[in-house]
Design a protein around this motif. Structure first.
Motif, PDB file in Angstrom:
ATOM      1  N   GLU A 110       0.817  -1.197   0.000  1.00 34.05           N
ATOM      2  CA  GLU A 110       0.000   0.000   0.000  1.00 34.05           C
ATOM      3  C   GLU A 110       0.865   1.266   0.000  1.00 34.05           C
ATOM      4  O   GLU A 110       0.379   2.357  -0.251  1.00 34.05           O
ATOM      5  N   MET A 111       2.156   1.113   0.317  1.00 38.90           N
ATOM      6  CA  MET A 111       3.053   2.279   0.348  1.00 38.90           C
ATOM      7  C   MET A 111       3.316   2.751  -1.078  1.00 38.90           C
ATOM      8  O   MET A 111       3.426   1.960  -1.999  1.00 38.90           O
ATOM      9  N   GLU A 112       3.408   4.022  -1.201  1.00 42.37           N
ATOM     10  CA  GLU A 112       3.639   4.606  -2.522  1.00 42.37           C
ATOM     11  C   GLU A 112       5.137   4.818  -2.729  1.00 42.37           C
ATOM     12  O   GLU A 112       5.831   5.324  -1.849  1.00 42.37           O
ATOM     13  N   ASN A 113       5.653   4.417  -3.914  1.00 38.66           N
ATOM     14  CA  ASN A 113       7.054   4.680  -4.228  1.00 38.66           C
ATOM     15  C   ASN A 113       7.248   6.171  -4.425  1.00 38.66           C
ATOM     16  O   ASN A 113       6.425   6.845  -5.035  1.00 38.66           O
ATOM     17  N   GLN A 114       8.334   6.678  -3.902  1.00 37.33           N
ATOM     18  CA  GLN A 114       8.657   8.082  -4.083  1.00 37.33           C
ATOM     19  C   GLN A 114       9.912   8.206  -4.914  1.00 37.33           C
ATOM     20  O   GLN A 114      10.766   7.327  -4.894  1.00 37.33           O
TER      21      GLN A 114
END
Length: 95
Positions: free
Chosen positions: A5-9
């Protein structure tokens, strides 16, 4: 929060490389004949009977025209960059 669920930055960065570039340019002149215009120069000559024509059969006439020209050559300089393998120096993990 789950990992998927974490977004790549991304962290954008721009690097600049100074370079002097050159490219050989070849200019090849050409000449194209435009539409010809024929004018009568004097009256026709009509001779009775069969006469032999003077000159060279199926011949040509030649003359030379010279013209100084200036050629504009637009050139666009640019570059394409590729990147190599990525490396990482892991500093440890924590929660």
């Amino acid at each position: 929060m789950e990992i998927n669920e974490m977004e790549n930055q991304t962290c954008p960065a721009v690097g600049y490389q100074a370079a002097s570039v050159c490219v050989p340019v070849t200019v090849t002149p050409f000449a194209e004949a435009g539409k010809t215009v024929t004018k009568c120069c004097g009256d026709p000559v009509v001779v009775s009977g069969r006469d032999t024509c003077e000159g060279v059969k199926n011949g040509t006439c030649s003359f030379t025209i010279s013209q100084n020209i200036c050629v504009a050559v637009p050139v666009a300089f640019g570059a394409v960059a590729t990147v190599g393998e990525s490396y990482v120096n892991c500093k440890g993990a924590n929660s």
